[in-house]
Enzyme design. Structure first.
Site, PDB file in Angstrom:
ATOM      1  N   GLU A  92      -4.107 -10.276   4.340  1.00 59.43           N
ATOM      2  CA  GLU A  92      -5.310 -10.006   5.004  1.00 59.43           C
ATOM      3  C   GLU A  92      -6.282 -10.791   4.737  1.00 59.43           C
ATOM      4  O   GLU A  92      -7.109 -10.696   3.779  1.00 59.43           O
ATOM      5  CB  GLU A  92      -5.562  -8.369   4.770  1.00 59.43           C
ATOM      6  CG  GLU A  92      -4.623  -7.525   5.273  1.00 59.43           C
ATOM      7  CD  GLU A  92      -5.118  -5.926   4.989  1.00 59.43           C
ATOM      8  OE1 GLU A  92      -6.451  -5.478   4.690  1.00 59.43           O
ATOM      9  OE2 GLU A  92      -4.164  -4.937   4.868  1.00 59.43           O
TER      10      GLU A  92
ATOM     11  N   GLU B  96      -1.294  -2.058  -0.177  1.00 60.08           N
ATOM     12  CA  GLU B  96      -2.151  -1.969  -1.535  1.00 60.08           C
ATOM     13  C   GLU B  96      -2.012  -0.984  -2.478  1.00 60.08           C
ATOM     14  O   GLU B  96      -2.882  -0.269  -2.891  1.00 60.08           O
ATOM     15  CB  GLU B  96      -3.621  -1.968  -0.940  1.00 60.08           C
ATOM     16  CG  GLU B  96      -3.926  -3.189  -0.069  1.00 60.08           C
ATOM     17  CD  GLU B  96      -5.455  -3.473   0.357  1.00 60.08           C
ATOM     18  OE1 GLU B  96      -6.279  -2.442   0.207  1.00 60.08           O
ATOM     19  OE2 GLU B  96      -6.012  -4.478   0.515  1.00 60.08           O
TER      20      GLU B  96
END
Ligand code: GAL
Length: 708
Positions: free
Chosen positions: A268, A199
């Site tokens: 995710e 991320e």
């Protein structure tokens, strides 16, 4: 002539055979991708994946967890790689026990599943320091997660620390380890995908050019390791080729990869959420999770990874945060103990079967989208070679809908998707749960622990050789290097007999600030109070009246960490502990700032240095019967007991309801921190229909965030 001919012919056959062997070898071992999907063995795949982090369970549990995941319809097991667990001190590696990554991957392979190895090595994950070893912070000139030599890999590191690892070296170390065991799919192993960074998008934007350069460097560095399988970066739209950018979130249907030739992957899909001490517990309804997954697949998605499929336990001091609980249950399909959680497990399993029935159509065609009503749509996959699969969706959160599709009527419950692998028959609807709900119940194991011995932690101990004296307040992390949660700050205050308060009875006040996460305050060996940060406000403010005496007074502050932060950039700038000011108010001169006093520091508790938690420790500690110890109770105490392991192999938990805050060891192994502080905040009842976002669907308010 005849014999010449036959030799030539044989030669020719030999070459043909060789070519065929090489060709099949290449096909068998390659993983590539195109705009539709990952391509394994030359075939596009719809892949269902689940995160199971190996250090969050015990090796004895791994096979069972992985077999259950397979039974749940998973094709891939996804795990981060935990740098600070693998390299606790520079150059000292640990790939044993819960950190036996190779063993974990071989179990995945034996089960016939694939693996996604998210190397990071920054991993976030509610893991202490985001996975970074704390010693990295003390490399001169380091700056984390940016275009910085010492962080990436720089000769100065070798110079100062004798060839220990920075990001590149650790990444290469892991890749080499995997290669040496033939674990990449390109070698016939289970790993089909690897992740670098985690991320990074937001950080990159906030850092600017250096962030961009670092991202490009990380991508190139990863590609140069030549694993033979694709690399991904999650949540960064600028991810350079050939890496694939992927989505993380509660929903990802709106995500599109940054190039038209990359597949749409969801790394995710949050199955629930983590818990913090003082926070309530998230429960994501399985209907909504199934809806989100079906919606992702109908819009062309081809890999979904549940984060988490088994959350497990943050053993020892591995929890990040601060304030992440020891339990990392995550409301996952397999609960913290590895037991099947219904209906989550079963309903998803049915969903996976339905998706697999559509696989051929999904990988071969683009979805044709038609409106069936104001909030209803059909996504239809018609491959040229025949077949048909359809997803009928109702996005209305309040009302069901009756729709017409291919001249037939279909009823769609609110916020639901029906799956029709032949474009006619509904085999699954995300809102219709046909699986019974399981209730996990804690039952006494019969191993009641009755006899306890206790040891009073030494509050006054000073000068046993492990202390440092300095002017001013020092950073706790720098002092402890995270070898313990505890740091003592001690100073002495001289009180003149002429002080007004000694005669008037109006006691002075000790006021103190700490950046976290908890503090216990002692004056002349007496506990006068404690203060705790909260998950919403991590800073600690302490203010209490203190009874001082004429002459020298000893002030001892015990600062306690509850997990290091795991999110963000520039980890090199983080500090913690009592950084001031520490001030006495109400003296003759008004106030006295103790911040620049001479302070003596002691790293860790006396009991830690005596290794009291180890069953083999031979120490001089004076343990006493707990019943006697309770009478002169002070807030820092060690308790120990012996018990016979209960029969059977059911999971076991300790009921910590009657305790406060601390750490638990069994047979010398720390099973984690405990803190029975109650969950504050709103517990909101939950409906499955509508966007799921914590704090919706929270339970457990008014009870300890973690009791077991
Ligand atoms: C994501 C992150 C994961 C984990 C998750 C929350 O943003 O990539 O590592 O922290 O949030 O559980």
């Amino acid at each position: 002539m005849g014999s010449e001919f036959s030799v030539k012919k044989m030669n020719f056959m030999f070459w043909v055979l060789m070519v065929l062997v090489i060709e099949t070898q290449l096909i068998r071992c390659s993983v590539t991708y195109d705009r539709k999907a990952l391509v394994i063995n030359g075939q596009r795949k719809i892949l269902i994946s689940g995160s199971i982090h190996y250090p969050r369970s015990t090796p004895e549990m791994w096979e069972d967890l992985i077999m259950k995941a397979k039974e749940g319809g998973l094709d891939v097991i996804d795990t981060y790689v935990f740098w600070n667990g693998h390299e606790p001190s520079p150059g000292n590696y640990n790939f044993e026990g819960r950190y036996d990554l190779v063993r974990f991957l071989k179990i995945i392979q034996k089960a016939g599943l694939y693996a996604h190895l998210r190397i990071g090595p920054y991993i976030c994950g509610e893991w202490n320091f985001g996975g970074f070893p704390v010693w990295l912070k003390y490399i001169p000139g380091i700056s984390f997660r940016t275009d910085n030599g010492p962080f990436k890999f720089h000769p100065t590191i070798i110079y100062y620390y004798q060839a220990h690892e920075a990001m590149q070296s650790f990444t290469e170390k892991i890749v080499d380890l995997m290669k040496s065991h033939n674990l990449f799919q390109s070698q016939g192993g289970p790993i089909i995908l690897s992740q670098i960074e985690n991320e990074y998008g937001k950080q990159r934007e906030s850092i600017g050019e250096d962030g961009y350069n670092y991202m490009v460097w990380a991508a190139n560095m990863a590609v140069r390791t030549q694993t033979g399988v694709p690399w991904i970066m999650c949540k960064d739209d600028e991810t350079p080729d050939p890496l694939i950018n992927t989505c993380n979130g509660f929903y990802c249907h709106q995500f599109t990869p940054n190039r038209p030739y990359k597949p749409k992957l969801w790394t995710e899909a949050w199955s629930g959420w983590f818990t913090e001490f003082g926070g309530s517990i998230s429960q994501r309804p399985v209907q909504d999770l199934a809806f989100a997954v079906a919606r992702f697949i109908q819009t062309g998605g081809s890999l979904v990874n549940y984060y988490m499929y088994h959350g497990g336990t943050n053993f020892g001091r591995t929890a990040g945060g601060p304030f992440i609980t020891t339990s990392y249950d995550y409301d996952a399909p397999l609960d913290e103990y590895g037991l099947i959680r219904q209906p989550k497990f079963g309903h998803l399993r049915e969903l996976h079967k339905a998706i697999k029935l559509c696989e051929k159509a999904l990988v071969a065609a683009e979805p044709l989208v038609t409106d069936l009503g104001p909030l209803q749509q059909a996504h239809v996959f018609y491959p040229e070679k025949g077949g048909c699969a359809a997803f009928l969706a109702n996005y209305d959160t309040k009302s069901g809908a009756r729709v017409m599709f291919n001249n037939r009527h279909y009823s769609l419950p609110p916020w639901s998707i029906s799956i029709l692998p032949d474009c006619r028959n509904v085999v699954f609807n995300t809102a219709k749960v046909g699986v019974q709900t399981s209730h996990m119940e804690m039952v006494p194991s019969g191993a009641d622990i009755i006899e306890w011995e206790s040891y009073n932690e030494d509050i006054l101990a000073l000068g046993d050789g492990s202390t440092i004296t300095a002017i001013g307040l020092l950073d706790q992390l720098n002092m402890t290097r995270d070898s313990t949660d505890y740091l003592w700050y001690r100073t002495s205050v001289e009180i003149d007999p002429s002080e007004h308060f000694l005669h008037s009875g109006e006691l002075p006040t000790l006021v103190m600030k700490s950046t976290g996460h908890a503090v216990h305050v002692f004056v002349n060996g007496k506990h006068i109070g404690s203060a705790f940060g909260a998950r919403k406000d991590r800073k600690v403010n302490f203010s209490e009246k203190v009874n001082l005496q004429p002459g020298a007074n000893k002030i001892s502050l015990l600062s306690v960490a509850v997990g290091l932060p795991n999110v963000g950039a520039h980890f090199e700038r983080w500090d913690m502990g009592i950084l001031g000011p520490v001030v006495l108010h109400g003296l003759n001169q008004g106030q006295r700032d103790l911040s620049s006093n001479r302070w003596t520091y002691q790293v860790g508790l006396k009991g830690e240095s005596m290794n009291l938690a180890s069953p083999n420790s031979v120490s001089m500690a004076r343990w006493m019967d707990s019943k006697l110890a309770v009478q002169n109770q002070q807030p820092l105490m060690w308790h120990k007991s012996y018990f016979d392991a209960p029969e059977g192999d059911e999971p076991l938990a300790l009921d910590m309801k009657s305790m406060g805050k601390g750490q638990v060891w069994i047979n010398g192994q720390s099973i984690g921190r405990y803190w029975t502080t109650e969950a504050r905040g709103d517990c909101k009842n939950c409906t499955y229909a509508g966007r799921f976002k914590p704090p919706n669907c929270q339970v457990g308010c008014g009870k300890p965030s973690q009791r077991w």
